[in-house]
Design a protein around this motif. Structure first.
Motif, PDB file in Angstrom:
ATOM      1  N   LEU A 111       4.446  -8.739 -16.223  1.00 17.85           N
ATOM      2  CA  LEU A 111       5.205  -8.213 -15.088  1.00 17.85           C
ATOM      3  C   LEU A 111       5.704  -6.794 -15.332  1.00 17.85           C
ATOM      4  O   LEU A 111       5.775  -5.981 -14.406  1.00 17.85           O
ATOM      5  CB  LEU A 111       6.402  -9.131 -14.778  1.00 17.85           C
ATOM      6  N   ALA A 112       6.072  -6.481 -16.567  1.00 21.04           N
ATOM      7  CA  ALA A 112       6.571  -5.137 -16.857  1.00 21.04           C
ATOM      8  C   ALA A 112       5.497  -4.088 -16.570  1.00 21.04           C
ATOM      9  O   ALA A 112       5.785  -3.032 -15.996  1.00 21.04           O
ATOM     10  CB  ALA A 112       7.037  -5.045 -18.305  1.00 21.04           C
ATOM     11  N   THR A 113       4.273  -4.361 -16.967  1.00 17.85           N
ATOM     12  CA  THR A 113       3.183  -3.424 -16.702  1.00 17.85           C
ATOM     13  C   THR A 113       2.916  -3.304 -15.214  1.00 17.85           C
ATOM     14  O   THR A 113       2.702  -2.211 -14.682  1.00 17.85           O
ATOM     15  CB  THR A 113       1.907  -3.879 -17.430  1.00 17.85           C
ATOM     16  N   ARG A 114       2.953  -4.423 -14.517  1.00 18.64           N
ATOM     17  CA  ARG A 114       2.715  -4.386 -13.076  1.00 18.64           C
ATOM     18  C   ARG A 114       3.812  -3.587 -12.372  1.00 18.64           C
ATOM     19  O   ARG A 114       3.552  -2.856 -11.408  1.00 18.64           O
ATOM     20  CB  ARG A 114       2.635  -5.808 -12.531  1.00 18.64           C
ATOM     21  N   LEU A 115       5.050  -3.716 -12.838  1.00 18.92           N
ATOM     22  CA  LEU A 115       6.141  -2.924 -12.272  1.00 18.92           C
ATOM     23  C   LEU A 115       5.914  -1.437 -12.515  1.00 18.92           C
ATOM     24  O   LEU A 115       6.160  -0.607 -11.635  1.00 18.92           O
ATOM     25  CB  LEU A 115       7.481  -3.355 -12.879  1.00 18.92           C
ATOM     26  N   ALA A 116       5.471  -1.097 -13.715  1.00 20.47           N
ATOM     27  CA  ALA A 116       5.231   0.305 -14.036  1.00 20.47           C
ATOM     28  C   ALA A 116       4.124   0.887 -13.165  1.00 20.47           C
ATOM     29  O   ALA A 116       4.225   2.024 -12.692  1.00 20.47           O
ATOM     30  CB  ALA A 116       4.882   0.452 -15.517  1.00 20.47           C
ATOM     31  N   VAL A 117       3.077   0.125 -12.939  1.00 21.48           N
ATOM     32  CA  VAL A 117       1.956   0.597 -12.131  1.00 21.48           C
ATOM     33  C   VAL A 117       2.359   0.755 -10.663  1.00 21.48           C
ATOM     34  O   VAL A 117       1.840   1.626  -9.959  1.00 21.48           O
ATOM     35  CB  VAL A 117       0.769  -0.373 -12.269  1.00 21.48           C
ATOM     36  N   ALA A 118       3.333  -0.055 -10.207  1.00 25.72           N
ATOM     37  CA  ALA A 118       3.723  -0.057  -8.791  1.00 25.72           C
ATOM     38  C   ALA A 118       4.852   0.926  -8.482  1.00 25.72           C
ATOM     39  O   ALA A 118       5.521   0.786  -7.458  1.00 25.72           O
ATOM     40  CB  ALA A 118       4.144  -1.476  -8.380  1.00 25.72           C
ATOM     41  N   ARG A 119       5.035   1.930  -9.324  1.00 27.09           N
ATOM     42  CA  ARG A 119       6.140   2.881  -9.111  1.00 27.09           C
ATOM     43  C   ARG A 119       6.113   3.513  -7.726  1.00 27.09           C
ATOM     44  O   ARG A 119       7.170   3.789  -7.144  1.00 27.09           O
ATOM     45  CB  ARG A 119       6.093   3.985 -10.170  1.00 27.09           C
ATOM     46  N   ASN A 120       4.950   3.792  -7.196  1.00 22.64           N
ATOM     47  CA  ASN A 120       4.834   4.477  -5.907  1.00 22.64           C
ATOM     48  C   ASN A 120       4.569   3.528  -4.746  1.00 22.64           C
ATOM     49  O   ASN A 120       4.186   3.970  -3.657  1.00 22.64           O
ATOM     50  CB  ASN A 120       3.725   5.531  -5.988  1.00 22.64           C
ATOM     51  N   ASP A 121       4.765   2.246  -4.972  1.00 21.41           N
ATOM     52  CA  ASP A 121       4.579   1.239  -3.924  1.00 21.41           C
ATOM     53  C   ASP A 121       5.851   0.392  -3.868  1.00 21.41           C
ATOM     54  O   ASP A 121       5.940  -0.654  -4.508  1.00 21.41           O
ATOM     55  CB  ASP A 121       3.359   0.369  -4.255  1.00 21.41           C
ATOM     56  N   PRO A 122       6.867   0.841  -3.102  1.00 24.47           N
ATOM     57  CA  PRO A 122       8.165   0.160  -3.133  1.00 24.47           C
ATOM     58  C   PRO A 122       8.106  -1.302  -2.716  1.00 24.47           C
ATOM     59  O   PRO A 122       8.819  -2.135  -3.282  1.00 24.47           O
ATOM     60  CB  PRO A 122       9.029   0.987  -2.171  1.00 24.47           C
ATOM     61  N   GLY A 123       7.266  -1.634  -1.749  1.00 22.59           N
ATOM     62  CA  GLY A 123       7.190  -3.023  -1.323  1.00 22.59           C
ATOM     63  C   GLY A 123       6.667  -3.933  -2.422  1.00 22.59           C
ATOM     64  O   GLY A 123       7.241  -4.997  -2.695  1.00 22.59           O
ATOM     65  N   ARG A 124       5.583  -3.510  -3.060  1.00 22.88           N
ATOM     66  CA  ARG A 124       5.026  -4.318  -4.157  1.00 22.88           C
ATOM     67  C   ARG A 124       6.006  -4.367  -5.320  1.00 22.88           C
ATOM     68  O   ARG A 124       6.178  -5.413  -5.954  1.00 22.88           O
ATOM     69  CB  ARG A 124       3.689  -3.727  -4.617  1.00 22.88           C
ATOM     70  N   ARG A 125       6.650  -3.250  -5.589  1.00 24.69           N
ATOM     71  CA  ARG A 125       7.599  -3.229  -6.706  1.00 24.69           C
ATOM     72  C   ARG A 125       8.762  -4.193  -6.434  1.00 24.69           C
ATOM     73  O   ARG A 125       9.241  -4.867  -7.340  1.00 24.69           O
ATOM     74  CB  ARG A 125       8.133  -1.817  -6.914  1.00 24.69           C
ATOM     75  N   ALA A 126       9.203  -4.252  -5.199  1.00 25.18           N
ATOM     76  CA  ALA A 126      10.289  -5.173  -4.857  1.00 25.18           C
ATOM     77  C   ALA A 126       9.866  -6.614  -5.057  1.00 25.18           C
ATOM     78  O   ALA A 126      10.627  -7.438  -5.576  1.00 25.18           O
ATOM     79  CB  ALA A 126      10.723  -4.941  -3.412  1.00 25.18           C
ATOM     80  N   ARG A 127       8.637  -6.954  -4.658  1.00 25.90           N
ATOM     81  CA  ARG A 127       8.170  -8.340  -4.813  1.00 25.90           C
ATOM     82  C   ARG A 127       8.031  -8.704  -6.291  1.00 25.90           C
ATOM     83  O   ARG A 127       8.387  -9.811  -6.708  1.00 25.90           O
ATOM     84  CB  ARG A 127       6.838  -8.515  -4.072  1.00 25.90           C
ATOM     85  N   LEU A 128       7.516  -7.774  -7.082  1.00 24.26           N
ATOM     86  CA  LEU A 128       7.393  -8.029  -8.518  1.00 24.26           C
ATOM     87  C   LEU A 128       8.768  -8.157  -9.173  1.00 24.26           C
ATOM     88  O   LEU A 128       8.980  -9.005 -10.049  1.00 24.26           O
ATOM     89  CB  LEU A 128       6.609  -6.898  -9.175  1.00 24.26           C
ATOM     90  N   LEU A 129       9.708  -7.320  -8.749  1.00 28.82           N
ATOM     91  CA  LEU A 129      11.047  -7.368  -9.308  1.00 28.82           C
ATOM     92  C   LEU A 129      11.738  -8.682  -8.953  1.00 28.82           C
ATOM     93  O   LEU A 129      12.442  -9.278  -9.784  1.00 28.82           O
ATOM     94  CB  LEU A 129      11.865  -6.183  -8.795  1.00 28.82           C
ATOM     95  N   ALA A 130      11.517  -9.154  -7.735  1.00 27.00           N
ATOM     96  CA  ALA A 130      12.082 -10.441  -7.342  1.00 27.00           C
ATOM     97  C   ALA A 130      11.477 -11.574  -8.160  1.00 27.00           C
ATOM     98  O   ALA A 130      12.177 -12.518  -8.559  1.00 27.00           O
ATOM     99  CB  ALA A 130      11.855 -10.674  -5.851  1.00 27.00           C
TER     100      ALA A 130
END
Length: 458
Positions: free
Chosen positions: A266-285
């Motif tokens: 998940l940490a890597t996926r969060l890092a990759v999604a820096r410019n995609d706020p919607g995806r980053r929010a779902r991963l963070l949740a």
């Protein structure tokens, strides 16, 4: 990923199947395996004998996204060809290729030893990692998967998952940033004229570097303490000078070894999604669901460096409001609720940010409903009131915004929350005494989504 699909585990011996079926994703662990092929040429057989194949539950460089599916490097002495594959990548590769984990492991190992054999001189001389970092030789896993050696017999080296240590972290850093000249040989300190019984060095012990020496140093006599300190300083200075970036990454990864971590990549996926706020929010949740009532652990799991341990970062909270500005109100509310599960003590703050996000998205009715819910549920929460004022100001209702802020001010004064007092006083003054520019801006109508747009966002 909490349990691996049985079809992916086909062609593995029962003990390996059992170990990979339920990997300890909440811990930093590795599982060492062996791969054996029949009929290899002498050059390939020599490299195959040096192969060490690991499945890991944690990538030490997980925040340096994007990360490869697997990493491999070579070192000597002794000669080792090491391959590491995160357990989630192993499952994803097998599922995506409609094959098995055994086939993926055989392919990765085969590619590594084929590349090593093709650059035998560089590998045996110990220069391969440095040359690979400089682009002089290809990475060990850069070859065509079709050129791998075919099926292999996969077996486990030990009966369990073992802790990831400095050796594995060093391999990850070496593959990504080149070798770090860290001398990890045993440390033997000189004999002193007046030995002490309580001193482990006086007793003739030799120490592994760096952890064993550091742990024993506190029990050493003054002369040996000074010697140990000198050895540590000398070796660290040499390592830092050899590769400053690699040394810094090695230090950060080693420190984070003891942190709680986000499972399943998940940490890597969060890092990759820096410019995609919607995806980053779902991963963070998704990540937050694993840390109910544990804000300090969650903060440490999100930490990108050792200095950020146990410090709840600002960006997840800021992201709530950013989602509103981007028109992703549903994701903003979802994220606020997920963060509130992690830190229930700040529920009012997160819910207040959701109200602001709804206002930023132009959803006036939803924002007002959220504010009413917040102030009814937490009537004495300073942040909920303050953020309700912010949301109402965004909606252009200065009078109602001022009322919320004026209700929050005595609560802050009673709590002696001086930071909140300053913030509230500033907001109240600005609302009561707007500049001409602010008055013009407030009179400009905010864009509102159409009925069909609002329906689509829910």
């Amino acid at each position: 990923m909490t349990e691996t699909n049985a079809a992916l585990l086909a062609d593995l011996p029962p003990d390996v199947r059992a170990l990979l079926a339920r990997p300890p994703l909440d811990r930093t662990r590795l599982l060492e395996l062996t791969a054996r092929w029949e009929g290899l040429s002498p050059a390939l057989a020599g490299m195959a004998d040096a192969l060490r194949l690991f499945v890991v539950t944690w990538d030490p460089l997980e925040w340096v996204g994007p990360r490869p599916e697997a990493v491999a490097t070579a070192s000597t002495p002794p000669l080792e060809i090491v391959v590491y594959v995160p357990v989630w990548s192993l499952a994803e590769m097998a599922a995506g290729r409609e094959t098995t984990m055994a086939a993926v492991l055989a392919e990765l190992g085969g590619r590594a030893i084929t590349a090593a054999a093709a650059h035998e001189d560089a590998v045996i001389s110990g220069l391969y990692a440095e040359l690979a970092a400089r682009g002089k030789v290809p990475g060990l896993l850069s070859g065509d998967p079709a050129s791998a050696l075919g099926e292999a017999v996969i077996t486990a080296v030990g009966p369990s998952w073992d802790p990831i240590g400095l050796g594995a972290i060093t391999d990850f850093v070496q593959e990504a940033f080149g070798p770090v000249d860290l001398d990890r040989s045993l440390v033997e300190l000189t004999v002193t004229a007046a030995p002490r019984l309580s001193c482990p060095a006086c007793a003739g012990r030799r120490f592994k570097f760096p952890a064993d020496l550091a742990e024993a140093q506190g029990r050493m006599c003054p002369p040996h303490w000074n010697q140990a300190d000198a050895v540590t300083r000398r070796r660290i200075a040499r390592a830092g000078a050899s590769n400053p970036l690699g040394w810094r990454m090695l230090g950060d990864a080693s420190a984070r070894l003891s942190f709680p971590h986000l499972p399943g990549g998940l940490a890597t996926r969060l890092a990759v999604a820096r410019n995609d706020p919607g995806r980053r929010a779902r991963l963070l949740a998704e990540a937050a669901a694993g840390f109910p009532g544990r804000p300090d652990d969650f903060a440490s799991a999100l930490a990108e460096t050792r200095d950020q341990e146990r410090r709840f970062p600002a960006w997840p909270v800021t992201l709530i409001r950013d989602l509103g500005r981007a028109g992703q109100a549903a994701e903003a509310v979802m994220l606020s609720e997920a963060l509130a599960v992690v830190d229930p003590a700040r529920y009012g703050r997160f819910a207040g940010e959701a109200a602001v996000a709804l206002a930023e998205a132009g959803l006036a009715d939803d924002a007002r409903a959220k504010m009413a819910e917040n102030t009814e549920r937490w009537p004495d929460d300073i942040q909920a009131r303050m953020l309700a004022g912010d949301a109402l100001a965004i909606l252009g209702d200065e009078e109602a915004a001022l009322a919320q802020l004026q209700t929050a001010l005595p609560l802050a004064q009673q709590a002696k929350d001086y930071k909140a007092i300053r913030e509230l006083s500033t907001r109240i003054f600005r609302l009561a005494h707007p500049t001409p520019g602010e008055m013009v801006q407030r009179r400009q109508a905010r864009s509102r989504p159409t009925r069909s747009q609002r329906k689509g966002r829910r």
